[in-house]
Design a protein around this motif. Sequence first.
Motif, PDB file in Angstrom:
ATOM      1  N   LEU A 297       0.832  -1.209   0.000  1.00  0.00           N
ATOM      2  CA  LEU A 297       0.000   0.000   0.000  1.00  0.00           C
ATOM      3  C   LEU A 297       0.864   1.256   0.000  1.00  0.00           C
ATOM      4  O   LEU A 297       0.643   2.184  -0.779  1.00  0.00           O
ATOM      5  N   VAL A 298       1.856   1.272   0.885  1.00  0.00           N
ATOM      6  CA  VAL A 298       2.698   2.466   0.989  1.00  0.00           C
ATOM      7  C   VAL A 298       3.494   2.660  -0.296  1.00  0.00           C
ATOM      8  O   VAL A 298       3.628   3.777  -0.796  1.00  0.00           O
ATOM      9  N   TYR A 299       4.004   1.548  -0.832  1.00  0.00           N
ATOM     10  CA  TYR A 299       4.781   1.628  -2.066  1.00  0.00           C
ATOM     11  C   TYR A 299       3.952   2.265  -3.169  1.00  0.00           C
ATOM     12  O   TYR A 299       4.383   3.213  -3.830  1.00  0.00           O
ATOM     13  N   ILE A 300       2.725   1.757  -3.332  1.00  0.00           N
ATOM     14  CA  ILE A 300       1.879   2.279  -4.409  1.00  0.00           C
ATOM     15  C   ILE A 300       1.519   3.735  -4.144  1.00  0.00           C
ATOM     16  O   ILE A 300       1.602   4.591  -5.030  1.00  0.00           O
ATOM     17  N   GLY A 301       1.162   4.026  -2.895  1.00  0.00           N
ATOM     18  CA  GLY A 301       0.768   5.391  -2.561  1.00  0.00           C
ATOM     19  C   GLY A 301       1.893   6.378  -2.832  1.00  0.00           C
ATOM     20  O   GLY A 301       1.698   7.410  -3.473  1.00  0.00           O
ATOM     21  N   VAL A 302       3.098   6.034  -2.366  1.00  0.00           N
ATOM     22  CA  VAL A 302       4.232   6.953  -2.540  1.00  0.00           C
ATOM     23  C   VAL A 302       4.593   7.075  -4.013  1.00  0.00           C
ATOM     24  O   VAL A 302       4.917   8.159  -4.506  1.00  0.00           O
ATOM     25  N   ARG A 303       4.484   5.965  -4.707  1.00  0.00           N
ATOM     26  CA  ARG A 303       4.785   5.995  -6.143  1.00  0.00           C
ATOM     27  C   ARG A 303       3.818   6.932  -6.871  1.00  0.00           C
ATOM     28  O   ARG A 303       4.210   7.734  -7.712  1.00  0.00           O
ATOM     29  N   HIS A 304       2.545   6.829  -6.512  1.00  0.00           N
ATOM     30  CA  HIS A 304       1.553   7.708  -7.123  1.00  0.00           C
ATOM     31  C   HIS A 304       1.836   9.169  -6.790  1.00  0.00           C
ATOM     32  O   HIS A 304       1.706  10.045  -7.643  1.00  0.00           O
ATOM     33  N   LEU A 305       2.227   9.407  -5.521  1.00  0.00           N
ATOM     34  CA  LEU A 305       2.548  10.780  -5.140  1.00  0.00           C
ATOM     35  C   LEU A 305       3.702  11.313  -5.979  1.00  0.00           C
ATOM     36  O   LEU A 305       3.699  12.459  -6.410  1.00  0.00           O
ATOM     37  N   ASN A 306       4.675  10.420  -6.205  1.00  0.00           N
ATOM     38  CA  ASN A 306       5.868  10.872  -6.923  1.00  0.00           C
ATOM     39  C   ASN A 306       5.537  11.311  -8.342  1.00  0.00           C
ATOM     40  O   ASN A 306       6.117  12.250  -8.859  1.00  0.00           O
ATOM     41  N   PHE A 307       4.593  10.626  -8.959  1.00  0.00           N
ATOM     42  CA  PHE A 307       4.221  11.010 -10.329  1.00  0.00           C
ATOM     43  C   PHE A 307       3.000  11.908 -10.331  1.00  0.00           C
ATOM     44  O   PHE A 307       2.024  11.647 -11.003  1.00  0.00           O
TER      45      PHE A 307
ATOM     46  N   SER B 169      -5.925  16.553  -3.869  1.00  0.00           N
ATOM     47  CA  SER B 169      -5.488  16.292  -2.510  1.00  0.00           C
ATOM     48  C   SER B 169      -4.525  15.113  -2.517  1.00  0.00           C
ATOM     49  O   SER B 169      -4.439  14.363  -3.480  1.00  0.00           O
ATOM     50  N   LEU B 170      -3.821  14.959  -1.395  1.00  0.00           N
ATOM     51  CA  LEU B 170      -2.888  13.839  -1.273  1.00  0.00           C
ATOM     52  C   LEU B 170      -3.623  12.521  -1.424  1.00  0.00           C
ATOM     53  O   LEU B 170      -3.142  11.592  -2.070  1.00  0.00           O
ATOM     54  N   LEU B 171      -4.788  12.431  -0.808  1.00  0.00           N
ATOM     55  CA  LEU B 171      -5.546  11.179  -0.851  1.00  0.00           C
ATOM     56  C   LEU B 171      -5.943  10.853  -2.284  1.00  0.00           C
ATOM     57  O   LEU B 171      -5.745   9.732  -2.767  1.00  0.00           O
ATOM     58  N   ALA B 172      -6.469  11.870  -2.971  1.00  0.00           N
ATOM     59  CA  ALA B 172      -6.881  11.637  -4.358  1.00  0.00           C
ATOM     60  C   ALA B 172      -5.704  11.211  -5.207  1.00  0.00           C
ATOM     61  O   ALA B 172      -5.824  10.366  -6.100  1.00  0.00           O
ATOM     62  N   THR B 173      -4.528  11.778  -4.901  1.00  0.00           N
ATOM     63  CA  THR B 173      -3.350  11.441  -5.680  1.00  0.00           C
ATOM     64  C   THR B 173      -2.904  10.008  -5.380  1.00  0.00           C
ATOM     65  O   THR B 173      -2.638   9.225  -6.291  1.00  0.00           O
ATOM     66  N   ALA B 174      -2.805   9.680  -4.086  1.00  0.00           N
ATOM     67  CA  ALA B 174      -2.322   8.352  -3.707  1.00  0.00           C
ATOM     68  C   ALA B 174      -3.245   7.265  -4.244  1.00  0.00           C
ATOM     69  O   ALA B 174      -2.803   6.191  -4.638  1.00  0.00           O
TER      70      ALA B 174
END
Lengths: 520, 309, 261
Positions: A253-263, C110-115
């Motif tokens: 979960l964290v990997y995917i979340g952070v990856r999404h944030l990065n892009f 938002s961060l949530l929407a992005t994640a």
Amino acid sequence: MPSDPSENGKTTPEKGAGTEPPRIGTDEWVAQVASRKRQTRGFSGWLAMRWERIPLGWRFGMVLSLLILIPLATNTQAFLDLLGISNNAFIVRTATRFLVFALLAIGLNVVVGYAGLLDLGYVAFYGIAGYLYAYLSSDFVRIGSLGIDGLHVPALLSIPLIIAVTAMVGWLIGTISLRLSGDYLAIVTLGFGQVFVQLVLTSTRVRVPWQDRPVNFTRGPNGINRLDDVTLFGYTFESTIQYYYLFLVLLVLVYIGVRHLNFSRVGRAWRSIREDELAAEVMGAPTGRLKILAFVIGAGIAALAGSVDAAWQGNVVPVPRYSVLTLINLYAMVVLGGIGSLTGVVIGAFIFTVLPEVLRSSAVAGVLFYGAGLIGLYFLLKPFKRYALILIGTVSSGFLLKFLVLTLLPGLHTGLPEPGSILNQAVQSWLVIPADYKLVGNVVTGLSALVLLLTILARQRPRLFYPLLGISIYMLAFSWETRLALEPSATRILIVGATLVVLMIVRPHGLLGKPEVRVV
Amino acid sequence: METFFSLLPQTLVNGLTLGSVYALIALGYSMVYGILKLLNFAHGDIYMIGAYLGYGVFIMFFTEQGALIPTALIIVLMLVVAMTGAGVISIVVERFAYRPLRYAPRIAPLISALGVSFILQNMVQITVSPRPLSYGSDTLIPRNAIFELGDLRIHASRLLVIGAAMIFMLFLTYFVRQTRLGRAMRAVSTDLDGAAMMGVDVNQVIVLTFFIGAALAGAGGVLVGIVFFSLRHTMGFLAGLKGFTAAVVGGIGSMPGAVLGGLLLGLAEAFTSVYLSATYKDVVAFVMLIFILLVKPSGLMGKPLLQKV
Amino acid sequence: MPLLEVNGVNLSFGGLRAIQNLSFEVEDQEIVSLIGPNGAGKSTALNVLTGIYPPDSGEIRYRGTSLLGLKPHAITALGVARTFQTLRVFLNLSVIENVMTGAYCHSHSSLLATALRLPSWRREEMRIRSLAEKNLAFFGDRLMGYRHDQPAYSLSYANRRRLEIARAMTTGATLLLLDEPAAGMNPNESAEMTELIGKLRDEAGYTILLIEHDMNVVGNISDRVIALDYGQKIAEGTFESVTSDPKVIEAYLGHQTGGEA
């Protein structure tokens, strides 16, 4: 784990099978320098190419299923027989540690890799979360006047609370240290981490106004133990295998979340801050807020890892778990893997949790030592003929020396009282080992480092280089057999240290990191 | 209040002793940082190596029959060997672990330095001993060698530490201010590439800087051994951290700043131990660091960086 | 009401008075050039306008809103974007990412929407990307297609200047402050840049405040020219009137007295 391609990579339509490669010297040709340089040849290049052709989702799935299978596959009879062990508890434990460190390293990567902030107090967030979990989920907190005899907050409530509180601390530290830049930020955060550990160690007899007797807040170096297990929706995680899968889910979960944030806009803004803070600010990114955000997210991830980790281990102890040693480990993981590359960071975490464990057994360490040596020498001495010549030359000189010593100075060679494994015996067969091998070994170990460095210096002069190389091989084998193999605890850290130095010199940008271009 | 004043001189002396050692370590940190912008995390271990080299000399001349040569000569010899040895090892470290990384990303030499730190510590653990060693409390300077000034009683070893540190610092100041190589050092620390283009042999200056910094730290190691007796292969870690802290508090890159930071840190620790509690001395050191940096973000004597747009 | 009003701005660094009592206005859809010898305070004026250096005194208004005390990112969000004389593209980001960073101030996921990659994030990301592509397309085939995913360090000098302009356009600003956009370009490229600046105003509707040394560029497109020397405004008007002003000539060529050359 799959590698990180620039995910926005639309395949360029004009690059079909029929198009000509660009003419040398044209703009297009110049533009492709980077990708041409990246093409690697040989077997590893072929493998990397095949791997990158697999779609991203598939790659991810393959690695994930491998990770899911680890506890199961290592528990089969065939595998246990292969290693000659009775159960796989140790392997699962190490694998779980790997997952914890991978989580922590991903969090650190957000701060250091994305936002470019040298945060040396990161491990304190991990520690704060651990202690908060200990307070909320054990018998430790006892306040007689309120009738509280230990807090046992459900994990579903306590863990989000811990994450929120730790993230608040991250926000505070981030806000305070915004005034500082670069190395000053590093030292202030390092100070913060030290203050945390020292406070935990010393807050054992604190006088508080509301009580007569001094209060023990932390139990000092002993830490707090007997913590509750995590219970989610009525399911209690008890064994290490159960925690393994819990951590695996969290990691994904964290990997995917952070990856999404990065892009996304935030990731782009972070990276632009790392590149050029002033330009990022002028282009409309609120750099102050974004840096604090990186701190907060890093702290939040550390808190997630820290609280569940405390539950898994069942205790919290300040040293060495929350000390600078862990921080160094985490930095090694992030930098070795390639700063800014999520996959690289996870691989770094893998190497740095597994390598020291593997090196615990001196038999395995020996195989690794000689194996790495032989392979390294091959790449240094290619072609094979020269390589074989050097090795055979060294070993036969060793035999000759031993023969001379045995005939001329009988009694000098006594051999080791415990020769060790077959490999050790094979190496010892061409070494002269005197009775006081310990003392001689100490001297030779020190000298061998020196000779090895001299050898490196002499690599441009063949007449000097090859004899020196032979001597250093002999001396290294000698010091391994007489000292290093007998002191596995120190030797493994020695090897880890040497690995760090060599890897940084060979690949300063880490295993999967992209080399960066800087204007000087 | 009475106890406050009666303890004051003794605490000052203790603080200055500790502070001199921190200053010696901090100088090496600060000099290397000034030139290469490198946080040399292996510096604390160089200090540890110095202490162990001093120990080597010590056991060579102190046999069971007693000292083979006069004690003063032994101390001088210990200092000389420790300083030279630490300097040479530091040069080797620079050549093999830092020089290949001079144009690498900033964090790569940092990690390399950590690796060197692991190697040095564990080499000593394997080849010397994992157990603590001691110079012996009574052997070098007798326990009763005490100077009395009114109520104040100062042990000779403390005077030795403070005096030696001061001599080293004066010598360093002279060297940097007055000599040709010192001038080259200042030029390189202002602009490495510019100095190289003006014909300064940058590598020579860097080697020299590492040598001097390490020699001072090595001397610090021996002096600490003389005052506090005990040596361990892990002693470099906390000392390095404190030296680093001192360098930053004073303004990293500034030599007078490093000395000032070291003395302040030593005094702060001594005063905390006496007036608050010895358990809090490390906390106080780092709280002081954080506080000073927040008030003066570039340290007490550091120059704020100008940003060119 | 003028788009930008600068009124009595002063700034000194220690004893050096970098800008003295500077006042000027920029009207909507105008192209104004700042000229002056090296060290006249042109770039410093731009740094003051974008909030990098807070002025010691004076007033700066954009569409009537005071810019004093605002952080640079807030000024950009209001609609004033700039490029740099010493190129400051994000070298290790791809070309398209460089341009997309400009969109930070008008995106809101938002961060949530992005994640979680919610549809709202997808829509916004698509919008930013197509905006970036559109702005890159403004430069013809120079920064097209296959170039988008290449790192910015692979671009030539002139292309980096174009990239900086595209990045500034993506912030959604209406006033562009261009700091020597033709510096280091060959005559062909300068001519192309001149044409492009004209297009920025005529087709895309931007207002432009320009710093430039190349008098061909300045003369060809400026509606108005302001000359600075030692941080003071010494002349303002059409290109012809300013360049023939004796004070301006003196500033460039030094004080000429008979006999001495």
